[in-house]
Scaffold this motif. Structure first.
Motif, PDB file in Angstrom:
ATOM      1  N   GLN A   1      31.125  14.575   3.101  1.00  0.00           N
ATOM      2  CA  GLN A   1      31.815  14.709   2.348  1.00  0.00           C
ATOM      3  C   GLN A   1      33.233  15.319   2.233  1.00  0.00           C
ATOM      4  N   ALA A   2      32.711  16.386   1.246  1.00  0.00           N
ATOM      5  CA  ALA A   2      33.455  17.576   0.244  1.00  0.00           C
ATOM      6  C   ALA A   2      33.713  18.741   1.426  1.00  0.00           C
ATOM      7  N   THR A   3      33.242  18.919   2.941  1.00  0.00           N
ATOM      8  CA  THR A   3      32.795  19.756   3.251  1.00  0.00           C
ATOM      9  C   THR A   3      33.348  20.014   4.117  1.00  0.00           C
ATOM     10  N   ILE A   4      34.222  18.344   4.828  1.00  0.00           N
ATOM     11  CA  ILE A   4      35.121  17.947   6.004  1.00  0.00           C
ATOM     12  C   ILE A   4      36.403  17.392   5.459  1.00  0.00           C
ATOM     13  N   GLY A   5      36.473  17.010   4.163  1.00  0.00           N
ATOM     14  CA  GLY A   5      37.334  16.079   4.184  1.00  0.00           C
ATOM     15  C   GLY A   5      37.388  15.710   2.983  1.00  0.00           C
ATOM     16  N   GLY A   6      36.766  14.516   2.745  1.00  0.00           N
ATOM     17  CA  GLY A   6      36.497  13.678   1.666  1.00  0.00           C
ATOM     18  C   GLY A   6      37.559  12.339   1.624  1.00  0.00           C
ATOM     19  N   LEU A   7      38.296  12.083   3.254  1.00  0.00           N
ATOM     20  CA  LEU A   7      39.790  10.750   2.553  1.00  0.00           C
ATOM     21  C   LEU A   7      38.517   9.307   2.372  1.00  0.00           C
ATOM     22  N   GLY A   8      39.870   9.047   1.517  1.00  0.00           N
ATOM     23  CA  GLY A   8      38.808   7.305   1.498  1.00  0.00           C
ATOM     24  C   GLY A   8      40.310   6.674   0.537  1.00  0.00           C
ATOM     25  N   PRO A   9      39.964   5.197   0.314  1.00  0.00           N
ATOM     26  CA  PRO A   9      41.143   4.557  -0.101  1.00  0.00           C
ATOM     27  C   PRO A   9      41.646   5.127  -1.507  1.00  0.00           C
ATOM     28  N   MET A  10      41.426   6.438  -2.527  1.00  0.00           N
ATOM     29  CA  MET A  10      42.439   7.123  -3.688  1.00  0.00           C
ATOM     30  C   MET A  10      42.700   8.371  -3.246  1.00  0.00           C
ATOM     31  N   SER A  11      42.098   8.006  -1.690  1.00  0.00           N
ATOM     32  CA  SER A  11      43.387   9.392  -0.960  1.00  0.00           C
ATOM     33  C   SER A  11      44.359   9.393  -1.803  1.00  0.00           C
ATOM     34  N   ARG A  12      45.275   8.630  -1.049  1.00  0.00           N
ATOM     35  CA  ARG A  12      46.723   8.966  -1.252  1.00  0.00           C
ATOM     36  C   ARG A  12      47.508   9.507  -2.598  1.00  0.00           C
ATOM     37  N   MET A  13      46.507   8.737  -3.738  1.00  0.00           N
ATOM     38  CA  MET A  13      46.980   8.539  -5.047  1.00  0.00           C
ATOM     39  C   MET A  13      45.809   9.902  -5.863  1.00  0.00           C
ATOM     40  N   TRP A  14      45.174  10.493  -5.145  1.00  0.00           N
ATOM     41  CA  TRP A  14      44.657  11.353  -5.411  1.00  0.00           C
ATOM     42  C   TRP A  14      44.201  12.771  -4.839  1.00  0.00           C
ATOM     43  N   GLY A  15      44.092  12.608  -3.602  1.00  0.00           N
ATOM     44  CA  GLY A  15      43.616  13.826  -2.311  1.00  0.00           C
ATOM     45  C   GLY A  15      43.091  13.045  -1.759  1.00  0.00           C
ATOM     46  N   SER A  16      42.513  14.395  -1.445  1.00  0.00           N
ATOM     47  CA  SER A  16      41.319  13.965  -0.728  1.00  0.00           C
ATOM     48  C   SER A  16      39.657  14.827  -1.546  1.00  0.00           C
ATOM     49  N   SER A  17      38.468  15.052  -1.468  1.00  0.00           N
ATOM     50  CA  SER A  17      37.425  14.956  -1.646  1.00  0.00           C
ATOM     51  C   SER A  17      37.359  16.678  -1.626  1.00  0.00           C
ATOM     52  N   LEU A  18      38.159  17.290  -0.768  1.00  0.00           N
ATOM     53  CA  LEU A  18      37.516  18.582  -1.041  1.00  0.00           C
ATOM     54  C   LEU A  18      38.033  19.373  -1.287  1.00  0.00           C
ATOM     55  N   ASP A  19      39.830  18.743  -2.566  1.00  0.00           N
ATOM     56  CA  ASP A  19      41.028  19.463  -2.704  1.00  0.00           C
ATOM     57  C   ASP A  19      40.243  19.171  -4.155  1.00  0.00           C
ATOM     58  N   HIS A  20      39.403  18.658  -4.835  1.00  0.00           N
ATOM     59  CA  HIS A  20      38.821  18.000  -6.580  1.00  0.00           C
ATOM     60  C   HIS A  20      37.633  19.182  -6.306  1.00  0.00           C
ATOM     61  N   VAL A  21      37.385  20.217  -4.771  1.00  0.00           N
ATOM     62  CA  VAL A  21      36.175  21.277  -5.081  1.00  0.00           C
ATOM     63  C   VAL A  21      36.216  22.247  -6.032  1.00  0.00           C
ATOM     64  N   VAL A  22      36.538  22.890  -7.046  1.00  0.00           N
ATOM     65  CA  VAL A  22      36.624  24.412  -7.565  1.00  0.00           C
ATOM     66  C   VAL A  22      35.677  25.106  -7.255  1.00  0.00           C
ATOM     67  N   GLU A  23      34.299  24.610  -7.141  1.00  0.00           N
ATOM     68  CA  GLU A  23      33.290  26.354  -6.803  1.00  0.00           C
ATOM     69  C   GLU A  23      31.651  24.989  -6.277  1.00  0.00           C
ATOM     70  N   VAL A  24      31.373  26.201  -5.255  1.00  0.00           N
ATOM     71  CA  VAL A  24      29.815  25.588  -4.584  1.00  0.00           C
ATOM     72  C   VAL A  24      29.406  27.171  -4.782  1.00  0.00           C
ATOM     73  N   GLU A  25      27.982  26.097  -5.190  1.00  0.00           N
ATOM     74  CA  GLU A  25      27.485  27.387  -4.748  1.00  0.00           C
ATOM     75  C   GLU A  25      26.464  27.261  -2.744  1.00  0.00           C
ATOM     76  N   VAL A  26      25.929  28.983  -2.303  1.00  0.00           N
ATOM     77  CA  VAL A  26      25.589  28.142  -1.294  1.00  0.00           C
ATOM     78  C   VAL A  26      25.338  28.804  -0.187  1.00  0.00           C
ATOM     79  N   VAL A  27      24.257  29.018   0.639  1.00  0.00           N
ATOM     80  CA  VAL A  27      23.765  29.809   1.073  1.00  0.00           C
ATOM     81  C   VAL A  27      24.330  30.341   1.982  1.00  0.00           C
TER      82      VAL A  27
END
Length: 454
Positions: free
Chosen positions: A130-156
């Motif tokens: 969800q948070a690496t593709i976009g993350g659209l949902g019913p609240m996205s018009r109000m708040w944006g997408s899931s990935l727009d709320h990601v501020v940091e990741v741990e990644v291999v």
């Protein structure tokens, strides 16, 4: 290290692979369920040394089974053991393990401090996809997408290193992960900025029960005119679903019933044979929304076929083309009673972010459509109906192009261009830097820049 499963004709598919789309057969080389980032690092190094492709699986809801590699022979890193969660009560930043399902994400955020992030409502979807593709949902018009709320990741990454990525450190990788993550690494955890939960939610449902889709067309047009309004209140989210013998309009308004009525939206919504409004709190609205969506998009694996398209405001079909399209649907052989065509309103806060701020490209889109046919077994006539409907839409909206990369379509000939648009060249160059041997691969993931030799 967690457990690992290898091909066995008796148990492998059911206990380890667990495909979502049963119409697409995939046999991985192995499925591993690591417990730590260090475990994943070891898997990545081993796969690289063996020249075997790798894909991460979070919820496993890819329409093309891309979390399983999409084709035979990949190593699947099942993130089921990455369920950790914490919420920092001063910054309200939430750390979420990449294997967490959405139903657990919103419950944990609620229990820890009545916080929330935008996301889809299907409870079984994993936050890693969800948070690496976009993350659209019913609240996205109000708040944006899931990935727009990601501020940091741990990644291999492809060299097996365990790294942090954010706006200041590994910022180019961070940019790529926010929209095209499957091709760039395996994220173990996300750090999200969060919102206070809305105090009230109005959920609405309009059922349109008629004998033909042609009778539904005027109601769709009224809905399309509503969601195309540039001044539409951002607290309002909605979907229009065509299905056998009728249609349904459902959605959410994040505010009180009085505020909802004050917007004028209820008067603009077409009234059907049944109108239903539910007042809910935030958590109740998510549970109710999941139950509603479960009527159309189930967590249960099944053979299905799907197509989709994204629309800018100027791409929307005219009234005469809508009427012709709905009449066309009536005349077709669907070969199944399990077909749905879903139109999903977008825009609002999603469009506030510049198109090149993340690798997610569809900032100018205000509407998506998805079509599905499910069958046991799935008939070729059902696939033909979905394909031909898509072709009819393209003919009616000649300028419409591209689609949300979460709505995977294995039949797309130019998938990467349709998923990432103008951001694709930059992604290809970053692929060459971060994954030069294309270790993290599925049939439609970002490839290397063709002009750069490695």
């Amino acid at each position: 290290m967690g457990f690992a499963g290898f091909p066995n004709p008796l148990t492998f598919q059911f206990t380890w692979v667990q495909p979502y789309n049963l119409d697409i057969k995939v046999t991985p080389a192995a499925v591993v369920r690591p417990r730590t980032a260090e475990d994943i690092s070891g898997v990545v190094k081993c796969a690289a040394a063996s020249n075997v492709k790798v894909q991460a699986k979070s919820g496993g809801h890819s329409y093309g089974n891309y979390g399983l590699g999409g084709v035979d022979g990949a190593v699947v890193v099942d993130m089921v053991n990455f369920q950790h969660f914490s919420l920092e009560n001063e910054t309200w930043l939430a750390t979420v393990g990449a294997g967490t399902r959405l139903s657990d994400v919103y419950k944990k955020l609620h229990d820890a401090g009545q916080r929330a992030i935008p996301h889809a409502v299907c409870p079984g979807v994993g936050i890693g996809g969800q948070a690496t593709i976009g993350g659209l949902g019913p609240m996205s018009r109000m708040w944006g997408s899931s990935l727009d709320h990601v501020v940091e990741v741990e990644v291999v990454t492809a060299d097996g290193k365990i790294q942090r990525a954010n706006a200041l450190h590994n910022s180019d990788l961070f940019w790529a992960l926010k929209g095209a993550g499957a091709g760039f690494g395996i994220i173990t955890e996300f750090v999200f900025r969060t919102h206070p939960e809305p105090g009230d939610v109005v959920q609405y449902e309009y059922t349109l029960a008629f004998g033909t889709q042609a009778e539904i067309a005027p109601y769709y047009l009224a809905w399309q005119n509503l969601i195309a309004d540039p001044g539409l209140d951002r607290r309002f989210g909605s979907i229009f679903i065509m299905m056998p013998l009728g249609a349904i309009i459902v959605g959410d308004f994040y505010g009180t019933e009085d505020e909802f009525r004050a917007t004028g939206i209820p008067n603009a919504l077409p009234e059907g044979s049944r109108r239903h409004i539910v007042l809910n709190d935030w958590l109740g609205s998510l549970v109710n929304g999941a139950q509603m969506e479960g009527l159309f998009l189930t967590n249960t694996p099944a053979p299905f076929y799907a197509k989709s398209l994204a629309f800018k405001r100027e791409d929307l079909p005219s009234a005469d083309k809508v009427n012709a399209l709905f009449q066309w649907v009536d005349a077709q052989n669907k070969a199944t009673l399990l077909w749905f065509i879903i139109f999903d309103a977008s825009g609002g806060a999603v469009g506030d972010v510049p198109a090149n701020a993340t690798s997610f490209a569809h900032r100018d889109k205000i509407l998506y459509y998805q079509s599905y046919a499910v069958g046991l077994p799935l008939a070729q006539a059902s696939k033909d109906f979905i394909t031909n409907f898509h072709n009819q839409v393209l003919a009616s909206c000649e300028s419409a192009y591209g689609t949300y990369p979460g709505y995977v379509d294995p039949a797309l000939a130019d998938a990467q261009q349709q998923y990432w648009g103008a951001n694709l060249p930059a992604l290809q160059k970053l692929k060459t830097r971060w994954d030069p041997n294309d270790l993290f691969h599925n049939p439609q993931s970002v490839g290397r820049a063709e002009e750069i030799a490695v």
